[in-house]
Design a protein around this motif. Structure first.
Motif, mmCIF file in Angstrom:
data_model
loop_
_atom_site.group_PDB
_atom_site.id
_atom_site.type_symbol
_atom_site.label_atom_id
_atom_site.label_comp_id
_atom_site.label_asym_id
_atom_site.label_seq_id
_atom_site.Cartn_x
_atom_site.Cartn_y
_atom_site.Cartn_z
ATOM 1 N N LEU A 1 -68.322 -5.841 28.415
ATOM 2 C CA LEU A 1 -66.940 -5.707 28.856
ATOM 3 C C LEU A 1 -66.049 -6.551 27.934
ATOM 4 N N PRO A 2 -65.061 -5.950 27.314
ATOM 5 C CA PRO A 2 -64.178 -6.724 26.423
ATOM 6 C C PRO A 2 -63.427 -7.824 27.187
ATOM 7 N N ILE A 3 -63.224 -8.937 26.507
ATOM 8 C CA ILE A 3 -62.533 -10.063 27.138
ATOM 9 C C ILE A 3 -61.141 -9.642 27.620
ATOM 10 N N SER A 4 -60.462 -8.805 26.861
ATOM 11 C CA SER A 4 -59.124 -8.374 27.270
ATOM 12 C C SER A 4 -59.153 -7.663 28.625
ATOM 13 N N LYS A 5 -60.187 -6.891 28.873
ATOM 14 C CA LYS A 5 -60.313 -6.190 30.157
ATOM 15 C C LYS A 5 -60.595 -7.185 31.286
ATOM 16 N N GLU A 52 -65.232 -15.224 32.802
ATOM 17 C CA GLU A 52 -64.378 -15.116 33.990
ATOM 18 C C GLU A 52 -63.950 -16.495 34.497
ATOM 19 N N ASP A 53 -64.871 -17.454 34.462
ATOM 20 C CA ASP A 53 -64.547 -18.817 34.900
ATOM 21 C C ASP A 53 -63.476 -19.433 34.012
ATOM 22 N N ALA A 54 -63.597 -19.238 32.708
ATOM 23 C CA ALA A 54 -62.616 -19.787 31.766
ATOM 24 C C ALA A 54 -61.245 -19.155 31.974
ATOM 25 N N VAL A 55 -61.222 -17.847 32.195
ATOM 26 C CA VAL A 55 -59.943 -17.145 32.405
ATOM 27 C C VAL A 55 -59.281 -17.652 33.685
ATOM 28 N N LYS A 56 -60.060 -17.804 34.744
ATOM 29 C CA LYS A 56 -59.503 -18.299 36.012
ATOM 30 C C LYS A 56 -58.980 -19.728 35.851
ATOM 31 N N ASP A 57 -59.719 -20.557 35.125
ATOM 32 C CA ASP A 57 -59.290 -21.930 34.891
ATOM 33 C C ASP A 57 -57.984 -21.957 34.095
ATOM 34 N N LEU A 58 -57.905 -21.157 33.043
ATOM 35 C CA LEU A 58 -56.675 -21.109 32.240
ATOM 36 C C LEU A 58 -55.494 -20.626 33.073
ATOM 37 N N LEU A 59 -55.701 -19.590 33.867
ATOM 38 C CA LEU A 59 -54.624 -19.067 34.708
ATOM 39 C C LEU A 59 -54.137 -20.145 35.677
#
Length: 93
Positions: A1-5, A52-59
Motif C-alpha cells: 500500500l503506497p504511503i500516500s494512500k 500508520e503509527d508515524a502518520v498518526k503521531d505526525l497528525l
C-alpha cells in the motif's frame, strides 16, 4: 500500500476530510526507501511501529503544534559535521 494512500485514509478517519497529496522529487539525502525483508528473514527482526503509527503521531503533533523545525541545521547531519569541522579548523589556526 503506497504511503500516500495510508496518509489519505488516516487523515480522512481523523478529520472526516479528504486531502490532496502532491508527490514531488526531492534531493534530500534523508529521503530513501528500504526493503527490510532480509532483516526479518535472516535476523528475525520485526518493527515495533508501522507507517500508520508515524502518520498518526505526525497528525497529532500538527494538531497540537508540537513539531520540531527539521530544517534547522542542528537536525541536518552534514551541516552539523561541516560546522564542527569549521570549528575544529579555527582552533588549530
Amino acid at each position: 500500500l503506497p504511503i500516500s494512500k495510508i496518509i489519505k485514509e488516516i487523515f480522512k478517519q481523523s478529520t472526516n476530510r479528504d486531502i490532496d497529496i502532491q508527490i514531488e522529487k526531492s534531493d534530500d539525502k534523508r529521503s530513501y526507501m528500504i526493503n527490510s525483508d532480509k532483516l526479518r528473514r535472516v535476523l528475525g527482526f520485526d518493527f515495533k511501529f508501522k507507517v500508520e503509527d508515524a502518520v498518526k503521531d505526525l497528525l497529532s503533533r500538527f494538531k497540537s503544534n508540537d513539531l520540531k523545525n527539521t530544517f534547522d541545521p542542528k537536525w541536518q547531519n552534514m551541516q552539523v559535521l561541516k560546522n564542527n569541522l569549521n570549528l575544529l579548523e579555527s582552533y588549530s589556526k
